[in-house]
Motif scaffolding. Sequence first.
Motif, PDB file in Angstrom:
ATOM      1  N   ASP A 123       0.811  -1.219   0.000  1.00  0.00           N
ATOM      2  CA  ASP A 123       0.000   0.000   0.000  1.00  0.00           C
ATOM      3  C   ASP A 123       0.845   1.271   0.000  1.00  0.00           C
ATOM      4  OD1 ASP A 123       1.022  -0.138   2.559  1.00  0.00           O
ATOM      5  OD2 ASP A 123      -0.894   0.147   3.580  1.00  0.00           O
ATOM      6  N   LEU A 124       2.132   1.155  -0.275  1.00  0.00           N
ATOM      7  CA  LEU A 124       3.033   2.299  -0.183  1.00  0.00           C
ATOM      8  C   LEU A 124       2.564   3.461  -1.065  1.00  0.00           C
ATOM      9  CD1 LEU A 124       6.901   2.176  -0.124  1.00  0.00           C
ATOM     10  CD2 LEU A 124       5.752   3.799  -1.626  1.00  0.00           C
ATOM     11  N   PHE A 125       2.117   3.168  -2.270  1.00  0.00           N
ATOM     12  CA  PHE A 125       1.700   4.226  -3.197  1.00  0.00           C
ATOM     13  C   PHE A 125       0.217   4.567  -3.049  1.00  0.00           C
ATOM     14  CE2 PHE A 125       5.428   2.269  -5.104  1.00  0.00           C
ATOM     15  CZ  PHE A 125       6.160   3.369  -5.522  1.00  0.00           C
ATOM     16  N   THR A 126      -0.617   3.551  -2.877  1.00  0.00           N
ATOM     17  CA  THR A 126      -2.061   3.790  -2.878  1.00  0.00           C
ATOM     18  C   THR A 126      -2.524   4.579  -1.665  1.00  0.00           C
ATOM     19  OG1 THR A 126      -2.373   1.597  -1.867  1.00  0.00           O
ATOM     20  CG2 THR A 126      -2.588   1.760  -4.275  1.00  0.00           C
ATOM     21  N   GLU A 127      -1.880   4.415  -0.517  1.00  0.00           N
ATOM     22  CA  GLU A 127      -2.341   5.131   0.664  1.00  0.00           C
ATOM     23  C   GLU A 127      -2.058   6.627   0.583  1.00  0.00           C
ATOM     24  OE1 GLU A 127      -0.519   3.611   4.173  1.00  0.00           O
ATOM     25  OE2 GLU A 127       1.443   4.527   3.781  1.00  0.00           O
ATOM     26  N   ARG A 128      -1.209   7.029  -0.359  1.00  0.00           N
ATOM     27  CA  ARG A 128      -0.873   8.450  -0.522  1.00  0.00           C
ATOM     28  C   ARG A 128      -1.373   9.028  -1.847  1.00  0.00           C
ATOM     29  NH1 ARG A 128       2.809   5.920   2.257  1.00  0.00           N
ATOM     30  NH2 ARG A 128       3.720   6.899   4.095  1.00  0.00           N
ATOM     31  N   ALA A 129      -1.942   8.200  -2.683  1.00  0.00           N
ATOM     32  CA  ALA A 129      -2.312   8.645  -4.027  1.00  0.00           C
ATOM     33  C   ALA A 129      -3.417   9.700  -3.973  1.00  0.00           C
ATOM     34  CB  ALA A 129      -2.779   7.459  -4.856  1.00  0.00           C
ATOM     35  N   PRO A 130      -3.299  10.756  -4.787  1.00  0.00           N
ATOM     36  CA  PRO A 130      -4.382  11.735  -4.888  1.00  0.00           C
ATOM     37  C   PRO A 130      -5.642  11.079  -5.451  1.00  0.00           C
ATOM     38  CG  PRO A 130      -2.368  12.543  -5.923  1.00  0.00           C
ATOM     39  CD  PRO A 130      -2.164  11.089  -5.647  1.00  0.00           C
ATOM     40  N   LYS A 131      -6.771  11.679  -5.183  1.00  0.00           N
ATOM     41  CA  LYS A 131      -8.043  11.146  -5.676  1.00  0.00           C
ATOM     42  C   LYS A 131      -8.002  11.040  -7.199  1.00  0.00           C
ATOM     43  CE  LYS A 131     -13.051  11.859  -5.350  1.00  0.00           C
ATOM     44  NZ  LYS A 131     -13.274  10.492  -4.872  1.00  0.00           N
ATOM     45  N   GLY A 132      -8.411   9.900  -7.692  1.00  0.00           N
ATOM     46  CA  GLY A 132      -8.407   9.642  -9.117  1.00  0.00           C
ATOM     47  C   GLY A 132      -7.174   8.911  -9.603  1.00  0.00           C
ATOM     48  N   TYR A 133      -6.169   8.794  -8.738  1.00  0.00           N
ATOM     49  CA  TYR A 133      -4.922   8.117  -9.124  1.00  0.00           C
ATOM     50  C   TYR A 133      -4.746   6.760  -8.433  1.00  0.00           C
ATOM     51  CZ  TYR A 133      -2.922  12.042 -11.724  1.00  0.00           C
ATOM     52  OH  TYR A 133      -2.676  13.016 -12.657  1.00  0.00           O
ATOM     53  N   GLU A 134      -5.724   6.378  -7.599  1.00  0.00           N
ATOM     54  CA  GLU A 134      -5.552   5.159  -6.809  1.00  0.00           C
ATOM     55  C   GLU A 134      -5.263   3.927  -7.667  1.00  0.00           C
ATOM     56  OE1 GLU A 134      -8.478   7.895  -4.663  1.00  0.00           O
ATOM     57  OE2 GLU A 134      -8.145   7.186  -6.722  1.00  0.00           O
ATOM     58  N   ASP A 135      -5.910   3.838  -8.830  1.00  0.00           N
ATOM     59  CA  ASP A 135      -5.720   2.674  -9.700  1.00  0.00           C
ATOM     60  C   ASP A 135      -4.653   2.884 -10.764  1.00  0.00           C
ATOM     61  OD1 ASP A 135      -7.693   1.228  -8.384  1.00  0.00           O
ATOM     62  OD2 ASP A 135      -9.294   2.027  -9.665  1.00  0.00           O
ATOM     63  N   ARG A 136      -4.042   4.073 -10.742  1.00  0.00           N
ATOM     64  CA  ARG A 136      -3.010   4.355 -11.735  1.00  0.00           C
ATOM     65  C   ARG A 136      -1.604   4.193 -11.158  1.00  0.00           C
ATOM     66  NH1 ARG A 136      -3.595   9.705 -14.956  1.00  0.00           N
ATOM     67  NH2 ARG A 136      -2.208   8.502 -16.343  1.00  0.00           N
ATOM     68  N   VAL A 137      -1.435   4.519  -9.879  1.00  0.00           N
ATOM     69  CA  VAL A 137      -0.122   4.376  -9.247  1.00  0.00           C
ATOM     70  C   VAL A 137       0.156   2.898  -9.006  1.00  0.00           C
ATOM     71  CG1 VAL A 137      -0.309   6.641  -8.167  1.00  0.00           C
ATOM     72  CG2 VAL A 137      -1.048   4.596  -6.903  1.00  0.00           C
ATOM     73  N   PRO A 138       1.399   2.524  -8.709  1.00  0.00           N
ATOM     74  CA  PRO A 138       1.698   1.111  -8.446  1.00  0.00           C
ATOM     75  C   PRO A 138       0.839   0.544  -7.320  1.00  0.00           C
ATOM     76  CG  PRO A 138       3.722   2.354  -8.733  1.00  0.00           C
ATOM     77  CD  PRO A 138       2.616   3.364  -8.683  1.00  0.00           C
ATOM     78  N   HIS A 139       0.226  -0.587  -7.596  1.00  0.00           N
ATOM     79  CA  HIS A 139      -0.584  -1.283  -6.606  1.00  0.00           C
ATOM     80  C   HIS A 139      -0.485  -2.784  -6.892  1.00  0.00           C
ATOM     81  CE1 HIS A 139      -3.209  -0.479 -10.063  1.00  0.00           C
ATOM     82  NE2 HIS A 139      -3.910  -1.548  -9.718  1.00  0.00           N
ATOM     83  N   VAL A 140      -0.923  -3.579  -5.944  1.00  0.00           N
ATOM     84  CA  VAL A 140      -0.738  -5.028  -6.040  1.00  0.00           C
ATOM     85  C   VAL A 140      -2.064  -5.709  -6.358  1.00  0.00           C
ATOM     86  CG1 VAL A 140      -0.060  -7.122  -4.792  1.00  0.00           C
ATOM     87  CG2 VAL A 140       1.252  -5.006  -4.504  1.00  0.00           C
ATOM     88  N   VAL A 141      -2.029  -6.578  -7.352  1.00  0.00           N
ATOM     89  CA  VAL A 141      -3.188  -7.356  -7.764  1.00  0.00           C
ATOM     90  C   VAL A 141      -2.793  -8.832  -7.786  1.00  0.00           C
ATOM     91  CG1 VAL A 141      -4.825  -7.811  -9.626  1.00  0.00           C
ATOM     92  CG2 VAL A 141      -4.090  -5.459  -9.175  1.00  0.00           C
ATOM     93  N   ASN A 142      -3.668  -9.675  -7.252  1.00  0.00           N
ATOM     94  CA  ASN A 142      -3.404 -11.115  -7.310  1.00  0.00           C
ATOM     95  C   ASN A 142      -3.851 -11.638  -8.662  1.00  0.00           C
ATOM     96  OD1 ASN A 142      -4.189 -14.151  -6.812  1.00  0.00           O
ATOM     97  ND2 ASN A 142      -2.787 -13.564  -5.178  1.00  0.00           N
ATOM     98  N   ILE A 143      -2.908 -12.156  -9.425  1.00  0.00           N
ATOM     99  CA  ILE A 143      -3.175 -12.665 -10.763  1.00  0.00           C
ATOM    100  C   ILE A 143      -2.776 -14.133 -10.810  1.00  0.00           C
ATOM    101  CG2 ILE A 143      -2.651 -12.453 -13.220  1.00  0.00           C
ATOM    102  CD1 ILE A 143      -1.996  -9.509 -12.711  1.00  0.00           C
ATOM    103  N   ASP A 144      -3.766 -14.982 -10.985  1.00  0.00           N
ATOM    104  CA  ASP A 144      -3.531 -16.437 -11.048  1.00  0.00           C
ATOM    105  C   ASP A 144      -2.757 -16.922  -9.828  1.00  0.00           C
ATOM    106  OD1 ASP A 144      -4.818 -16.565 -13.529  1.00  0.00           O
ATOM    107  OD2 ASP A 144      -2.958 -16.155 -14.618  1.00  0.00           O
TER     108      ASP A 144
END
Length: 391
Positions: free
Chosen positions: A22-43
Amino acid sequence: MVRLADGLRVVDADSHMTERHDLFTERAPKGYEDRVPHVVNIDGMDMWVIEGKTFGKAGSGGTIDHDGKKHPFRESQGGSWGIRDVHPAAWDPAERLRLMDELGIHTQVLYPNAIGIGGQNLRKNVSDSTLLLLCVQLYNDALAEVQEGSGNRLLPMPIMPAWDIEACVREAERCATLGYRGVNMTADPQDSGSPDLGDRAWDPFWEVCAGLKLPVHFHIGASQTSLTYFGTTYWPSQDDYVKPAIGGASLFQNNSRVLLNSAYSGMFDRHPDLKMVSVESGIGWVPFMLEAMDYELEENAPAHAKKLQKLPSEYFRDNWYATFWFETGRGHLQHLVDQVGEDNIMFETDFPHPTSLHPDPIGMVSEKISTLRPETQRKVMGENAAKLYRI
């Protein structure tokens, strides 16, 4: 029992902090939450995602398990390990400080993992310059909080927006106001579209770093160019466990390129107070390279040599530091240190990476460090770093 010099305060000049999910998402400005680096479980695998595309596994960034046992790279950091598998000190600042107290380490300098040791993975995967700069600043803001919360015992090196020299100048100035004690620079900004480090276009950046007492750090593997050594220098015939050893040893060669470029460019004549650090590259190669730098320039470009105010080797003495951890000098460590310069060397552990000195870094080096003069011990194990980082 081996006894080290009295009054030794250990400063570890190279370790790594795995990026929290959550290093980037907890500080991301509104509207950038899904654009900054974040972690997704893929397969079933946690992956770092930016702008809708993956840029690497959200892994452990280390090879040390919760019990303090070190595992082979192929089975841990380079295998299936995620952040939950690695020792919590790899990513939790409070746990890192607790472990440092246990190991007898006063201060640690920190470098990143997933975003690229020089931040190069961000540039490689994002074309939007506004988003890129935001990611750099979010990372630097987060790690500035880590430094402040540790009482300056954890000293992260902020990444620079290497694709834009003016942005580097502004970010270095901003980082100085946040309390940072240096900057982390990619070895090959030309990978990002900027001139190489020897170009005079970088002079405004060097001027700011020198004036604000921000040493510029070049960690091995801190560019796409240098990482080609890790991925291409092994031979197909080698065992899979041997290949990381070949890649790791090959990476050490890269920082000699940065030293050559800086010394030959004349940048230190223009910025005599500028300091640079070769991180995780060891020191054994330095004496030969210093001789080679002087010899090759005089043989091939004597007119250029006359334009420099010093011998190329003298710029290392006055402007460079290098870090070491496992070297013994083949039983003549004091001789090696004297050749490099006892004022130009800092100790590191590389926690929690494969070549780290874990689980007993001070114990593992005590016998060889005890062969050094007491004043040399104090310098290389802590005093040089304390002076450089204003500890």
